[in-house]
Design an enzyme around this catalytic site. Structure first.
Site, PDB file in Angstrom:
ATOM      1  N   GLU A 154      -0.207  19.849  85.104  1.00  0.00           N
ATOM      2  CA  GLU A 154      -1.068  19.341  84.031  1.00  0.00           C
ATOM      3  C   GLU A 154      -2.210  20.288  83.694  1.00  0.00           C
ATOM      4  O   GLU A 154      -2.631  20.379  82.538  1.00  0.00           O
ATOM      5  CB  GLU A 154      -1.660  17.983  84.429  1.00  0.00           C
ATOM      6  N   ALA A 184       4.893  13.257  81.604  1.00  0.00           N
ATOM      7  CA  ALA A 184       4.542  12.500  80.390  1.00  0.00           C
ATOM      8  C   ALA A 184       5.131  13.220  79.179  1.00  0.00           C
ATOM      9  O   ALA A 184       5.338  14.432  79.215  1.00  0.00           O
ATOM     10  CB  ALA A 184       3.029  12.429  80.273  1.00  0.00           C
ATOM     11  N   GLY A 222       3.643  13.834  85.460  1.00  0.00           N
ATOM     12  CA  GLY A 222       3.858  12.400  85.626  1.00  0.00           C
ATOM     13  C   GLY A 222       5.167  12.094  86.340  1.00  0.00           C
ATOM     14  O   GLY A 222       5.301  11.051  86.989  1.00  0.00           O
ATOM     15  N   GLU A 235       4.311  12.313  89.874  1.00  0.00           N
ATOM     16  CA  GLU A 235       3.442  11.163  90.188  1.00  0.00           C
ATOM     17  C   GLU A 235       4.267   9.888  90.335  1.00  0.00           C
ATOM     18  O   GLU A 235       3.997   9.051  91.199  1.00  0.00           O
ATOM     19  CB  GLU A 235       2.375  11.002  89.100  1.00  0.00           C
TER      20      GLU A 235
END
Ligand SMILES: CCCCCC/C=C/CC(=O)SCCNC(=O)CCNC(=O)[C@H](O)C(C)(C)COP(=O)(O)OP(=O)(O)OC[C@H]1O[C@@H](n2cnc3c(N)ncnc32)[C@H](O)[C@@H]1OP(=O)(O)O
Length: 719
Positions: A123, A61, A100, A103
């Site tokens: 994270e 992210a 992310g 992910e």
């Protein structure tokens, strides 16, 4: 954004484009949604590859978007859309797949990684948990214990380990995109049933409750009050106990709690602070982007005590040739063995051959004649160091940089001993020097931009976070430490015990309380410095002036302990007792408690009950106040420099961002008010007098930390 191309007739390739790390910004997320729609709607396309431009799959992210009004498509439905696609989607992972980014790859049906790629869910180090299905998909893919370990530590794994764990399907040394396209062609039209991770059951170890209990205990022990590791365990537990959809709800709920927390803000600030210190500048005009370092091929280390050995190891492990000089023959023999052992241990850990042949030992200082840079690491004694700098200046080839590992002595005084003071800088390592990540690079009045740039570059070459700081007693780290230690001593005089003070500081999140830390680093180190500057006159250890120096309150407690040869762990006695010299386990010492009582009685001090808040306030606010003075004096360019130094060098809890960030979180007006209060109670303690920069910031409306530099307005401000 994302680019769409079609290759080999039937493979749709989606390339993430957001330099430098292809973070999943709103534009990138929108790009993926649009390009997936296109790939899925084109009848010629039978399979899809997702990759990242410039050799990097995706860094996760976009952290810069956090704390802003986030717009654009959400990541979770985007990943779900990929996973539920009827055409196979292959992630082509080069460089990094983090957070992310991983992910996203876990939502794909297959993952092909280049052998040099690194993967992970880091994270937790940003105060978060993998909030786009990572806590639910990873355990389904690689088992609960393996996922717990990766998610709670945030560790990056190599492609080889990722293959072994089952995170990726294939590792290649060739062009990853080509391999992924080939793979995509080979799986087109095949059933995807087993490759939609979220639809698979989560494999249960037989002792699943024990696995979670142990994991929870481990993270609580290590977390020092950090919330994210605990939430990570809770989220993975949901994967083990709930159906996927409910597990996702739990993940979202836990993520939301973390996302708005002060800890996440602190850790994300700290992430950027670590990078900001790399964009250093000095008042003399040297800058990270304009000052060019000179290549260093051979370095020398003078003095092979604990620090010198560690520095030698750090340099050799980074591939530099090192001339290691120790004039004491016995010490040299011991050092050879010590350095070789450390190199071998390090090499075993990293699975590489030990760099033994990088080090040449000598008992003659003349051996440094041909090196590009010298790091002096002898005893902390100005006269000795001065003599060495005179010798080095005469012996070394022209242009050799002369660095000192002093932890606080005057760089200019040392530079003045040499013919070329512009070549002199401080390189202050932290013990153990081959392990600790921090390096203070200290510029003097005359240090050239090239000398500073070279020391900074050597720092990053040997894996340190280097922070450029100005020259003053103690530089940044040890200068700030002084008022903190001083308050801790005063608290003992007033009725506290080392156990109480340490407990409060450790509960706050410090790796070690101030007294346990002093015992570890050795009480004699500070004592020697205090003696050198005339604070420890034997006649002033008792009597009416024992607790006064230059008209201000002084505590001789540390000096009195040293008089008893209580130097800490090394002598088996200090603020605590240990089972033997060199012992590690601190135990309360009744002798010390009696000693404190007698000391108080001798000086007419009446012990009072001291509460936790006072311990925390006085230790931390005195430290923070000195931080503001450092900013005011221009010794540190910005609050980030102080925070990085304090987290990396002094055990300040990362999830509290650093002392200056913490001051902002508490509220500058509150810090000011508390300092004013304590200074009123202790008017003979100048370190509690609020510094004028703090007053100025409060008067300017307590701006956020990223605006402080506008108030400081130092010439080398980076904002
Ligand atoms: C409501 C929101 C719902 C979201 C749900 C999904 C949640 C997902 C959580 C996440 O994905 S959090 C992000 C996870 N990723 C990371 O933690 C990776 C962080 N980055 C790194 O570890 C390193 O930067 C790197 C990728 C390993 C590269 O290291 P390198 O040493 O090569 O370069 P750096 O100097 O560190 O970085 C270069 C440059 O890039 C900036 N940057 C790096 N990562 C990000 C990122 N994820 N977002 C934004 N910017 C990033 C970094 O700050 C540097 O720029 P600067 O200007 O020098 O600061």
């Amino acid at each position: 954004m994302a680019l769409y191309t079609r290759v080999s007739g039937s493979v749709g390739v989606i390339t993430l484009q957001n330099p430098p790390v292809n973070a999943l910004s709103a534009a990138v997320r929108q790009g993926i949604v649009d390009m997936m729609d296109r790939a899925l709607s084109e009848p010629e396309v039978k399979s899809v590859v997702i990759c990242g431009q410039n050799g990097k799959f995706c860094g996760g992210a976009d952290i810069k978007e956090f704390g802003t009004n986030m717009s654009g498509p959400a990541l979770i439905p985007l990943i779900d859309r990929i996973e539920s696609a009827a055409k196979p989607v292959v992630a082509a992972i080069e460089g990094i797949a983090l957070g992310g980014g991983l992910e996203l790859a876990l939502g794909c049906h297959y993952r092909i990684a280049h052998s040099k790629a690194k993967l992970g869910l880091p994270e937790v180090s940003l105060g978060l948990l993998p909030g786009a299905g990572g806590t639910q998909r990873l355990p389904r893919l690689i088992s609960i214990p393996a996922a717990l370990e990766l998610i709670t530590t945030g560790r990056h794994v190599t492609a080889a380990e990722a293959l072994q764990l089952g995170i990726v399907d294939k590792v290649t040394d060739r062009n990853t995109l080509d391999e992924a396209v080939k793979f995509a062609l080979s799986v087109a039209g095949k059933s995807l049933d087993l490759h939609r991770i979220s639809t698979n059951p989560c494999p249960h170890p037989p002792d699943v409750d024990a696995v979670f209990e142990t994991a929870m205990q481990r993270v609580r022990q290590r977390a020092r009050g950090a919330l994210a590791p605990v939430a990570c365990v809770q989220a993975v537990r949901a994967a083990a106990t709930l159906p996927y959809a409910h597990g996702m709800e739990r993940e979202r709920e836990l993520f939301k709690g973390l996302f708005t927390s002060g800890q996440a803000r602190a850790l994300q600030y700290y992430f950027f602070a670590q990078r900001a210190v790399g964009r250093w500048s000095t008042p003399g005009g040297a800058r990270w982007d304009t000052s060019k370092p000179r290549p260093v091929r051979r370095a020398a280390v003078i003095g092979l005590g604990t620090m010198g050995r560690g520095i030698t190891v750090a340099l050799a492990q980074a591939g530099l040739s090192v001339v290691a000089v120790e004039t004491n023959e016995k010490q040299l023999t011991e050092a050879k063995q010590g350095v070789s052992d450390m190199l071998e241990r390090g090499a075993r850990r990293r699975g590489v051959p030990p760099a033994l042949d990088k080090v040449i030992y000598s008992h003659k200082i003349q051996a440094v004649a041909d090196v590009d840079l010298v790091i002096e690491a002898v005893f902390e004694d100005m006269e000795l160091k001065k003599a060495i700098f005179q010798q080095l200046s005469a012996l070394c080839k022209p242009g050799t940089f002369l660095c000192t590992n002093t932890s606080g002595l005057d760089i200019d005084e040392l530079a003045a001993q040499t013919q070329n003071p512009e070549l002199v800088v401080g390189m202050h390592f932290f013990a153990p020097a081959h392990v600790m990540k921090l390096l203070e690079v200290v510029y003097g009045q005359k240090s050239s931009p090239q000398a500073v740039a070279t020391a900074m570059q050597i720092g990053s070459k040997i894996g340190k976070v280097s922070v450029a700081v100005g020259n003053c007693r103690g530089f940044v780290g040890n200068r700030i430490l002084k008022p903190y230690l001083e308050q801790a001593f005063f608290l003992l005089e007033e009725g506290a015990t080392p156990e109480l003070v340490d407990k409060v500081l450790e509960e706050f999140g410090f790796a070690m309380g101030v007294f346990r830390m002093s015992d570890l680093s050795g009480l004699d180190v500070g004592w020697r410095v205090r003696k050198a500057i005339g604070l420890v006159a034997p006649e002033a250890l008792t009597g009416p002036y024992a607790r006064v120096r230059e008209g201000h309150r002084y505590s001789p407690l540390g000096d009195l302990l040293c008089e008893q040869v209580r130097f800490g762990q090394k002598t088996g006695r200090g603020w605590y007792q240990y089972d033997k010299p060199g012992g590690r386990v601190a135990k309360p010492d009744p002798w010390l408690h009696r000693f404190l009582e007698e000391y108080r009685a001798q000086h007419g001090l009446v012990a009072r009950r001291i509460d936790h808040q006072e311990v925390l306030d006085r230790c931390l606010y005195a430290l923070i106040n000195e931080g503001f003075r450092i900013l005011e004096d221009g010794i540190a360019a910005g609050p980030e420099d102080i925070d990085v130094i304090y987290v990396l060098g002094y055990g300040w809890p990362q999830h509290r961002g650093g002392p200056m960030f913490y001051a902002g979180m508490v509220g500058l007006n509150k810090v000011l008010e508390r300092l004013e209060h304590y200074h009123q109670v202790h008017p003979d303690v100048p370190n509690l007098q609020p510094c004028s920069l703090l007053r100025k910031l409060v008067a300017s409306g307590s701006p956020p930390i990223n605006k402080w530099r506008e108030v400081i307005k130092k010439p080398h401000s980076q904002l």
